[in-house]
Design an enzyme around this catalytic site. Structure first.
Site, PDB file in Angstrom:
ATOM      1  N   GLY A  42      -0.540  50.337 -77.932  1.00  0.00           N
ATOM      2  CA  GLY A  42      -1.032  48.941 -77.396  1.00  0.00           C
ATOM      3  C   GLY A  42       0.127  48.147 -77.035  1.00  0.00           C
ATOM      4  N   GLY A  45       3.336  48.751 -79.349  1.00  0.00           N
ATOM      5  CA  GLY A  45       3.942  50.269 -79.397  1.00  0.00           C
ATOM      6  C   GLY A  45       4.215  50.749 -77.703  1.00  0.00           C
ATOM      7  N   SER A 284     -14.126  34.639 -76.778  1.00  0.00           N
ATOM      8  CA  SER A 284     -12.742  34.170 -76.922  1.00  0.00           C
ATOM      9  C   SER A 284     -12.849  32.827 -77.390  1.00  0.00           C
ATOM     10  CB  SER A 284     -12.276  34.171 -75.398  1.00  0.00           C
ATOM     11  OG  SER A 284     -11.198  33.276 -75.340  1.00  0.00           O
ATOM     12  N   ARG A 337      -8.609  28.702 -86.322  1.00  0.00           N
ATOM     13  CA  ARG A 337      -9.458  29.616 -86.715  1.00  0.00           C
ATOM     14  C   ARG A 337     -10.112  29.595 -88.117  1.00  0.00           C
ATOM     15  NH1 ARG A 337      -7.683  34.768 -83.037  1.00  0.00           N
ATOM     16  NH2 ARG A 337      -7.724  33.805 -81.146  1.00  0.00           N
ATOM     17  N   LEU A 469      -0.952  38.634 -78.933  1.00  0.00           N
ATOM     18  CA  LEU A 469      -0.286  39.073 -77.800  1.00  0.00           C
ATOM     19  C   LEU A 469       1.191  38.757 -77.490  1.00  0.00           C
ATOM     20  CD1 LEU A 469      -3.020  38.613 -75.120  1.00  0.00           C
ATOM     21  CD2 LEU A 469      -2.880  40.471 -76.760  1.00  0.00           C
TER      22      LEU A 469
END
Length: 665
Positions: A42, A45, A284, A337, A469
């Protein structure tokens, strides 16, 4: 073994620079003699494999998907944070650092988070150079939007498919190295054990998922970038193949597992529609920039909606409860969140949920469509009072910003979100817990590294949106390639690591014995039967609200379920063929161990932090009550059964941030 986080001395802003200046390096000629295994392809990695190969190391990369492009990072939608301050709205490295530590409820390691904020700006430059098509403003500059828990716009994005575009960037960098022969790519291979030789990680045992063959691979260091363990809940937003196996096997070989109970519940997911479902879909968080979250104020309106007698669009403004705007005026719909998730649960538990199961709230774009429409009409010199025109122009703006997300929602729910509000409910999404690593991203096993979501390091008790990310790429492109050299500098004369040794024999035998047991077990129940039961225990007793009684019973129930699994699971087919049920059984067997440690960790943490709401510990206003004596990382050492795991504490010291009650009001 005492935990040594290896945090460099000196002022926070200088730690990373000084550390890089003082660690050992491997010269380019010697890198050609060193092998590194990277498990997972991903963002973490993939970027690590590409960068290590670019530096000259020989890399073997493994993924269980049919291509690195299928890694679950592809599913990330909303964006990636970076402290570039392109908007000129007061952002800085320090503010990104501060927001991340506060957002994580003061449960993350200061030095790691500051480094993350520091290298965030480099990531954007790297990705633009790779051709990642970030959204741009009218003048050609990169655009930014805001995400929960912050007061600035620092999130770079590519429509609602940022993860996919970033992964294609990392994948193209990998492909360049595969073409050069510096990366040997093993698709459809799943890691089932780490091999330790003389106390160091020196290889892995993998299963070829197509042929079923068991293989041995050696290297001078092993890097795990295998993602999170959200699927311990069965239903989550993770891809169905996402699992904890690589991280858990590392744990069983001596790597401490940190904060397993820290799970992110994402507030904007499409609600569960029934027992037939196998995964959940995320909408999202970027939608909260323009969508307003509400439920009806009156119970009779709720009942009329559930029974189909009333449409949400028929409820007048004064009869709507925009509860986030009411409770958290400073941040409104863009609270973090965990806060948004708990608030949705509170309204639904109080009987205001708007779907048939009573577990949904509205995410409504009507005011944004109107606002954008009026602005466009004004720009074009058209009639701002023409409602149909304003609506049409506004919908076009929203479509440009979020079109693919709206399309996805309509395909799944069969409702047009431009006309009627979306329904959303919290769901398991990301895991902040993971393998414990020091400042160099090395686990407690020398030579074994862990990066991205698989480690615990940067997010504390709650991850801010668009930071996953950022962490994956920071670890893979800009941190690990420096720090791993410090360790590998001692291996320049070691030579190739042989695989015909007793350590490899023993690890392979253990893997094969497990597989043989599962294939020959011939029980009466499917793998999914056990996974679903585990998921129900986890969601009901270790989910958004927890208490001591439920957690104690969860520990017992999971241990009993695990014993039943090994006695009564049925795995059809053989081991020497493509056998998805066998692959699933191996993954679920690890979830059944992790689940128990998860509950044990949650029971011991007698506080509410982030989304981990212990009912016994809340403020008078129903907010999370953090306790100073729990300002530590819980790192668990494997001792056989999960219930026997030994706790090691890494105290969290804040020298640059004042720890105070977290408020978004």
């Amino acid at each position: 073994m005492a935990l040594d986080s290896k945090i460099p001395k000196g002022p926070l802003a200088d730690k990373w620079t000084n550390h890089k200046n003082n660690i050992d390096l491997v010269n380019p000629a010697n890198k050609r003699n060193i092998d590194v295994i990277v498990v997972g392809t991903g963002l973490a990695g993939g970027s690590a494999a590409a960068t290590l190969a670019e530096l000259g190391y020989n890399v073997k990369a493994f993924c269980f998907q049919d291509s690195p492009r299928r890694a679950h990072s592809i599913a990330a939608q909303g964006g990636i944070n970076a402290a570039k301050n392109y908007q000129g709205d007061g952002d800085s490295t320090y503010r990104l650092f501060y927001d991340t530590v506060k957002g994580g409820d003061y449960r993350s390691r200061e030095a790691n988070v500051y480094r993350l904020a520091e290298v965030s700006a480099n990531i954007i430059d790297q990705c633009v150079a790779q051709g990642v098509p970030f959204a741009r403003e009218y003048g050609g500059l990169l655009d930014n939007r805001s995400f929960g828990g912050v007061l600035v716009s620092r999130t770079f994005y590519a429509a609602g498919q940022t993860g996919q575009q970033l992964l294609l960037g990392a994948y193209s960098a990998m492909n360049r190295q595969i073409g050069r022969g510096k990366i040997k790519m093993y698709n459809r291979h799943e890691m089932l054990d780490v091999v330790i030789v003389d106390g160091k990680a020196r290889g892995v045992i993998v299963r070829n998922l197509v042929t079923g063959e068991i293989e041995r691979h050696s290297a001078h260091a092993v890097v795990l970038g295998t993602g999170g363990y959200g699927n311990v809940f069965f239903l989550s937003t993770n891809a169905m193949g996402s699992n904890v196996t690589a991280a858990w096997k590392a744990h069983k070989r001596g790597a401490y597992f940190a904060n397993p109970c820290y799970t992110q519940i994402h507030p904007t997911c499409i609600p569960v529609s029934g027992d037939h479902q196998s995964k959940l879909t995320l909408m999202s968080e970027s939608l909260r920039n323009d969508g307003r979250i509400w439920v009806p104020k009156k119970k009779e309106d709720v009942m009329a909606i559930r029974e189909g007698r009333l449409k949400p669009t028929q409820i007048t403004e004064e009869n709507r409860d925009y509860y986030l705007e009411r409770r958290y005026p400073a941040f409104g719909n863009l609270v973090p969140r965990d806060v948004a998730s708990r608030a949705a649960k509170e309204r639904c538990d109080a009987g205001f949920g708007v779907n048939a199961t009573g577990e949904a709230v509205y995410l409504d774009f009507a005011s944004a469509i109107k606002r954008y429409g009026k602005e466009q009409a004004h720009i074009k010199g058209l009639n701002e009072n023409d409602e149909a025109l304003v609506k049409q122009l506004g919908q076009e703006v929203v479509k440009n910003k979020y079109g693919n997300l709206f399309q996805m929602y309509e395909k799944i729910v069969d409702q047009n979100p431009y006309e009627t509000p979306m329904m959303i409910y919290p769901a398991v999404h990301y895991t902040m817990g993971g393998v414990w690593v020091d400042y160099n991203l090395m686990t407690t096993v020398p030579g074994l590294y862990c990066i991205g979501e698989a480690n615990f390091s940067d997010h504390g008790a709650n991850r801010l949106g668009a930071s996953a990310l950022m962490q994956g790429l920071a670890d893979g492109y800009f941190v690990l390639p420096y720090t791993i050299g410090d360790y590998l500098a001692d291996d320049i004369r070691t030579g190739e690591i042989p695989t015909d040794t007793k350590e490899f024999d023993e690890a392979e035998k253990q893997v094969k014995d497990n597989i043989t047991h599962l294939i020959n077990n011939n029980g009466s129940k499917s793998v999914d039967h056990f996974h679903k039961r585990l998921g129900k225990i986890m969601w009901n007793k270790c989910g958004m609200a927890r208490n001591a009684k439920d957690l104690e019973s969860a520990i017992t129930e999971i241990a009993e379920l695990r014993a039943e699994f090994w006695k009564d699971v049925k795995v059809p087919g053989t081991d020497l063929e493509y056998n998805e049920e066998l692959a699933k059984a191996l993954r679920v067997s690890d979830f059944l161990e992790l689940g128990e440690l998860f509950a044990k960790d949650a029971l011991l943490r007698e506080e509410s932090a982030g989304g981990h709401f212990r009912e016994e510990y809340q403020t008078q206003e129903g907010e999370a009550l953090r306790k100073p004596e729990f300002q530590y990382v819980a790192a668990w050492e494997y001792k056989g059964e999960p219930k026997d795991a030994v706790l090691h504490k890494e105290d969290l010291v804040y020298e640059n941030i004042k720890v105070k009650e977290r408020s978004y009001k």
